[in-house]
Design a protein around this motif. Structure first.
Motif, PDB file in Angstrom:
ATOM      1  N   LEU A 137       0.858  -1.133  -0.021  1.00  0.00           N
ATOM      2  CA  LEU A 137       0.083  -0.116  -0.062  1.00  0.00           C
ATOM      3  C   LEU A 137       0.721   1.233  -0.116  1.00  0.00           C
ATOM      4  N   MET A 138       1.738   1.313   0.685  1.00  0.00           N
ATOM      5  CA  MET A 138       2.854   2.362   0.671  1.00  0.00           C
ATOM      6  C   MET A 138       3.334   2.812  -0.570  1.00  0.00           C
ATOM      7  N   GLY A 139       3.752   1.653  -1.494  1.00  0.00           N
ATOM      8  CA  GLY A 139       4.201   1.842  -2.998  1.00  0.00           C
ATOM      9  C   GLY A 139       3.115   2.472  -3.852  1.00  0.00           C
ATOM     10  N   LEU A 140       1.492   1.939  -3.630  1.00  0.00           N
ATOM     11  CA  LEU A 140       0.759   2.402  -4.171  1.00  0.00           C
ATOM     12  C   LEU A 140       0.480   3.850  -3.847  1.00  0.00           C
ATOM     13  N   ILE A 141       0.575   4.305  -2.739  1.00  0.00           N
ATOM     14  CA  ILE A 141       0.415   5.560  -2.302  1.00  0.00           C
ATOM     15  C   ILE A 141       1.329   6.690  -2.897  1.00  0.00           C
ATOM     16  N   THR A 142       2.745   6.052  -2.911  1.00  0.00           N
ATOM     17  CA  THR A 142       3.610   7.104  -3.508  1.00  0.00           C
ATOM     18  C   THR A 142       3.564   7.288  -5.089  1.00  0.00           C
ATOM     19  N   THR A 143       2.767   6.237  -5.646  1.00  0.00           N
ATOM     20  CA  THR A 143       2.845   6.183  -7.078  1.00  0.00           C
ATOM     21  C   THR A 143       1.687   6.666  -7.707  1.00  0.00           C
ATOM     22  N   SER A 144       0.631   6.621  -6.884  1.00  0.00           N
ATOM     23  CA  SER A 144      -0.661   7.115  -7.334  1.00  0.00           C
ATOM     24  C   SER A 144      -0.916   8.697  -7.062  1.00  0.00           C
ATOM     25  N   ASP A 145      -1.521   9.237  -8.398  1.00  0.00           N
ATOM     26  CA  ASP A 145      -1.569  10.748  -8.235  1.00  0.00           C
ATOM     27  C   ASP A 145      -2.971  11.170  -7.755  1.00  0.00           C
TER      28      ASP A 145
END
Length: 141
Positions: A27-35
């Motif tokens: 989820l951390m990866g998703l948060i950092t890559t999601s606009d």
């Protein structure tokens, strides 16, 4: 965690905590890559990241604590120190490799999050192969 280990058992606690940590890291990866974050609901991206990172840290520390309790219980007395030292050494190798993976500019943050999260989930699945040591006396031979 100490109460959970003694009431629920070592294996279930490790499984849940390793898998939850893996999901949180992904989820951390998703948060950092999601606009645009539909989950954010009125929270800033930074606050959401701090919250998820805190959950990931809590889960990995819980899993690690349960592992430290379980490891000596799996080995007979004559091999206990050596077995515990070897498993600790393997954890240290992972601790040395992880920063190089995270700081590698050639790998996206999402890919790093998937790798680290997958390793946590794999650890959770591997724990299911261990015998439960709750309420078992230590082997004295």
């Amino acid at each position: 965690m100490a109460m959970s280990i003694d009431s629920v058992g070592r294996v279930p606690c490790q499984f849940v905590m390793y898998c939850a940590a893996g999901i949180a890291v992904m989820l951390m990866g998703l948060i950092t890559t999601s606009d645009s974050l539909p989950l954010a609901l009125h929270l800033s991206q930074e606050r959401l990241m701090v919250g998820v990172a805190g959950i990931a840290r809590l889960c990995i520390m819980g899993a690690s604590s349960a592992t430290w309790v379980t490891t000596p219980e799996l080995f007979p007395t004559r091999m206990r120190a050596t077995g515990h030292s070897m498993t600790n050494a393997m954890a240290r190798v992972g601790g040395v490799i992880a920063p190089f993976l995270v700081q590698n500019d050639g790998i996206s943050l999402m890919r790093v999050a998937v790798i680290l999260g997958s390793v946590n989930i794999l650890a959770g699945c591997m724990v299911l192969m261990l015998p439960e040591t709750k309420d078992r006396p230590l082997d004295q031979h």
